[in-house]
Design an enzyme around this catalytic site. Structure first.
Site, PDB file in Angstrom:
ATOM      1  CD  GLN A 190      -6.886   3.885  -2.151  1.00 23.39           C
ATOM      2  OE1 GLN A 190      -5.739   4.210  -1.853  1.00 23.39           O
ATOM      3  NE2 GLN A 190      -7.805   3.644  -1.242  1.00 23.39           N
ATOM      4  N   GLY A 220      -9.217   4.644   2.526  1.00 19.54           N
ATOM      5  CA  GLY A 220      -8.803   3.741   3.587  1.00 19.54           C
ATOM      6  C   GLY A 220      -8.067   2.515   3.079  1.00 19.54           C
ATOM      7  CB  THR A 221      -5.765   0.211   4.882  1.00 23.58           C
ATOM      8  OG1 THR A 221      -6.651   0.111   6.007  1.00 23.58           O
ATOM      9  CG2 THR A 221      -4.650   1.173   5.235  1.00 23.58           C
ATOM     10  CG  LEU A 243      -1.752  -1.236   1.458  1.00 23.13           C
ATOM     11  CD1 LEU A 243      -2.700  -1.027   2.632  1.00 23.13           C
ATOM     12  CD2 LEU A 243      -2.535  -1.607   0.212  1.00 23.13           C
ATOM     13  CG  ASN A 302      39.014  13.554 -23.244  1.00 23.98           C
ATOM     14  OD1 ASN A 302      39.232  14.720 -22.876  1.00 23.98           O
ATOM     15  ND2 ASN A 302      38.083  12.803 -22.695  1.00 23.98           N
ATOM     16  NE  ARG A 356       1.982  12.376  10.391  1.00 25.03           N
ATOM     17  CZ  ARG A 356       2.261  11.375  11.234  1.00 25.03           C
ATOM     18  NH1 ARG A 356       2.897  11.610  12.366  1.00 25.03           N
ATOM     19  NH2 ARG A 356       1.905  10.138  10.936  1.00 25.03           N
TER      20      ARG A 356
HETATM   21  C1  UD1 Z   1      -2.468   1.453   9.637  1.00 18.25           C
HETATM   22  C2  UD1 Z   1      -3.373   0.455  10.376  1.00 18.25           C
HETATM   23  C3  UD1 Z   1      -2.930   0.403  11.837  1.00 18.25           C
HETATM   24  C4  UD1 Z   1      -1.472  -0.010  11.922  1.00 18.25           C
HETATM   25  C5  UD1 Z   1      -0.611   0.927  11.076  1.00 18.25           C
HETATM   26  C6  UD1 Z   1       0.815   0.410  10.985  1.00 18.25           C
HETATM   27  C7  UD1 Z   1      -5.540   0.642   9.274  1.00 18.25           C
HETATM   28  C8  UD1 Z   1      -6.919   1.151   9.367  1.00 18.25           C
HETATM   29  N1  UD1 Z   1      -4.754   0.904  10.284  1.00 18.25           N
HETATM   30  O1  UD1 Z   1      -2.710   2.710  10.250  1.00 18.25           O
HETATM   31  O2  UD1 Z   1      -3.728  -0.529  12.552  1.00 18.25           O
HETATM   32  O3  UD1 Z   1      -1.050   0.024  13.282  1.00 18.25           O
HETATM   33  O4  UD1 Z   1      -1.107   1.019   9.722  1.00 18.25           O
HETATM   34  O5  UD1 Z   1       1.626   1.381  10.362  1.00 18.25           O
HETATM   35  O6  UD1 Z   1      -5.221  -0.018   8.318  1.00 18.25           O
HETATM   36  N2  UD1 Z   1      -2.981   3.826   2.152  1.00 18.25           N
HETATM   37  C9  UD1 Z   1      -3.451   3.735   0.865  1.00 18.25           C
HETATM   38  N3  UD1 Z   1      -4.726   4.142   0.598  1.00 18.25           N
HETATM   39  C10 UD1 Z   1      -5.549   4.611   1.545  1.00 18.25           C
HETATM   40  C11 UD1 Z   1      -5.064   4.698   2.862  1.00 18.25           C
HETATM   41  C12 UD1 Z   1      -3.783   4.278   3.132  1.00 18.25           C
HETATM   42  O7  UD1 Z   1      -2.735   3.292  -0.038  1.00 18.25           O
HETATM   43  O8  UD1 Z   1      -6.685   4.947   1.222  1.00 18.25           O
HETATM   44  C13 UD1 Z   1      -1.625   3.386   2.424  1.00 18.25           C
HETATM   45  C14 UD1 Z   1      -0.721   4.496   2.907  1.00 18.25           C
HETATM   46  O9  UD1 Z   1      -0.021   5.097   1.819  1.00 18.25           O
HETATM   47  C15 UD1 Z   1       0.233   3.778   3.838  1.00 18.25           C
HETATM   48  C16 UD1 Z   1      -0.605   2.616   4.371  1.00 18.25           C
HETATM   49  O10 UD1 Z   1      -1.673   2.449   3.465  1.00 18.25           O
HETATM   50  O11 UD1 Z   1       1.355   3.246   3.166  1.00 18.25           O
HETATM   51  C17 UD1 Z   1      -1.115   2.851   5.770  1.00 18.25           C
HETATM   52  O12 UD1 Z   1      -1.999   3.922   5.778  1.00 18.25           O
HETATM   53  P1  UD1 Z   1      -2.108   4.947   6.983  1.00 18.25           P
HETATM   54  O13 UD1 Z   1      -3.208   5.870   6.703  1.00 18.25           O
HETATM   55  O14 UD1 Z   1      -0.768   5.516   7.276  1.00 18.25           O
HETATM   56  O15 UD1 Z   1      -2.565   3.961   8.138  1.00 18.25           O
HETATM   57  P2  UD1 Z   1      -2.236   4.130   9.657  1.00 18.25           P
HETATM   58  O16 UD1 Z   1      -3.099   5.167  10.218  1.00 18.25           O
HETATM   59  O17 UD1 Z   1      -0.775   4.282   9.816  1.00 18.25           O
END
Ligand code: UD1
Ligand code: CA
Length: 456
Positions: A74, A79-80, A9, A384, A16
């Site tokens: 995406q 969200g993840t 992902l 050269n 930040r």
């Molecule tokens: C996420 C986890 C959290 C975990 C943490 C570890 C979820 C809801 N939470 O939180 O439990 O402890 O990672 O680091 O999954 N991303 C996408 N598309 C999106 C959202 C995120 O590609 O729509 C990618 C981000 O670029 C990143 C990763 O997913 O690489 C994690 O996303 P982020 O929003 O940083 O999740 P956390 O809040 O860190």
């Protein structure tokens, strides 16, 4: 045998980081953050790797696609779980390893160990966890009677749940069947209004599937969100490499300030002084001495080579017992023979420099071949680059003496055993054993200095 694929992902902006570069392209100890993650998942046996991209899509594609990585867009960062969906997991392998692209300290060893546990447990879903003193904003692992029950995001957690020190590292291994089935059941009913992949845990458990939370190393949980964390990640990798080299008999005077990249090899009995960068695919033999502030990129050095302070090497090949610098510069396609000397402020580009030959001070050799045991004097230049904007070759044989401040106007050849008088401009070939003088004759005018000054 079951096949393993991976989804990484990386669609987030990395707000930040305060940098225009997509977060996962920031370098960590010399390599882009995402390439470390890809190396780790490939090293774990993932045949296919799909990276979910969003912010900085074009740059990421440009970097990843030539490496055989599929990029999946995406459209909106919802969200993840939505990100995982964008990778179209239904068309992937039997087992799918999902992880964040911003965890550069994860290694293939960590993931291999995790995959081994996943297979051993014969489960549908395994989440990799870590125990942290400061669990901060990580998702918390809620267990009942030892078994995992749910992952609760810090933002959605009660004060009591926030006390839990076991966190979600964001690394999951899941069967494609379970992922396909439960991904669609995830809804954005939480504090952030996002689709959370973490909800897979409770959904699977409610449906009676086997879910395991496996405690791993805290390094696995280390995510980069800020420039400070980026520097800490680089520091951790350089330190680890220094410790590995020291285990293998390399002397490192100050391991906190020596910067050797992961793929570099250094032979035992070598000494590395602080401030040096050894990068890429460099291979250094045993008993080398690398003095402070040397920069060595993709170069091969034999044994007992001394790289004196401030020298800069790119794609160079150096034999045994060579002394370079201080402040020598070897540019690509330069090969230095055994026991040769390349001294201070000497630059070489595309040069074959024979064994025991010397260029000790202030010289430029480009597009040249120099035989063995030849002496290149101070201030010598191979011209050269011609007015027609083409590069031409200078060939200098063995046992040649090139006097100081001479210029070789290429294309030109100087045969073995020749001597070039100081200050010569050589634009015609010099036969073997000849003395070439290419400068205007000196004229001495008696008493002229006095007259010139007007002192009678
Ligand atoms: C996420 C986890 C959290 C975990 C943490 C570890 C979820 C809801 N939470 O939180 O439990 O402890 O990672 O680091 O999954 N991303 C996408 N598309 C999106 C959202 C995120 O590609 O729509 C990618 C981000 O670029 C990143 C990763 O997913 O690489 C994690 O996303 P982020 O929003 O940083 O999740 P956390 O809040 O860190
Ligand atoms: Ca994060």
């Amino acid at each position: 045998m079951a096949t393993l694929s991976s989804i990484v992902l990386a669609a987030g902006k990395g707000t930040r980081m305060n940098s225009p570069l997509p977060k996962v392209l920031h370098p960590v100890a010399g390599g882009a953050m995402i390439s470390r993650v890809i190396q780790a998942v490939r090293g774990c046996g993932a045949e296919e790797v799909r990276v979910v991209v969003g912010y900085g899509e074009a740059l990421l594609r440009q970097y990843l696609e030539p490496q055989g990585i599929t990029c999946c867009k995406q459209k909106e960062q919802k969200g993840t779980a939505d990100a995982v969906k964008a990778a179209d997991p239904a068309s992937m392998g039997d087992h799918i390893l999902i992880m964040n692209g911003d965890h550069p300290l994860v290694t293939s060893n960590h993931l291999q160990e995790a995959y081994r546990k996943f297979l051993e447990n014969d489960c549908e879903l395994m989440v990799l966890t870590a125990e942290l003193d400061n669990p901060g904003s990580f998702g918390r692992i809620v267990r009942h009677g030892g078994s995992v029950k749910a992952i609760v995001e810090s933002k959605d957690a009660s004060a009591e749940t926030k006390q839990i020190k076991e966190v979600n590292t964001g690394i999951y291994i899941v069967t494609r069947n379970a992922l396909e089935k439960y991904l669609l059941q995830i809804h954005p009913n939480n504090q952030q209004g996002e689709y959370y992949i973490t909800d897979m845990v409770s959904l699977c458990i409610e449906a009676g599937e086997k879910v395991v939370a496996e405690i791993s190393n805290p390094a696995v949980a280390f995510g980069v969100n800020t420039q400070k964390e980026l520097a800490l990640a680089s520091k951790a990798l350089f330190r680890e490499k220094a410790f590995q080299l020291m285990e293998a008999g390399v002397m490192i005077i100050d391991p906190e300030n020596t910067y050797v990249e992961a793929d570099v090899e250094v032979g035992p009995g070598s000494i590395l002084y602080p401030g040096s960068f050894i990068k890429g695919r460099s291979v250094l033999g045993p008993f080398n001495v690398v003095e402070p502030n040397a920069f060595i990129q993709d170069s091969t050095l034999g044994q007992s080579v001394q790289v004196r302070a401030g020298s800069y090497l790119e794609k160079a090949k150096v034999g045994d017992q060579v002394v370079l610098g201080p402040y020598a510069r070897l540019r690509p396609e330069t090969e230095i023979g055994n026991e040769a000397r390349v001294g201070n402020f000497v630059e070489m580009k595309k040069v074959k420099f024979g064994a025991k030959s010397k260029a000790n001070h202030l010289a430029y050799l480009g597009d040249a071949e120099v035989g063995e045991n030849t002496n290149i004097g101070c201030g010598v230049i191979t011209c050269n680059y011609a007015a027609d904007k083409k590069k031409y070759l200078t060939k200098i044989g063995s046992n040649v003496f090139v006097g100081s401040d001479s210029q070789m106007v290429a294309p030109v050849e100087i045969a073995d055993d020749a001597i070039i008088a100081s200050g010569s401009t050589i634009n015609k070939n010099v036969p073997a054993g000849a003395l070439a003088i290419g400068r205007s004759k000196q004229v001495n005018k008696e008493d002229y200095a006095k007259k010139f000054r007007g002192d009678n």
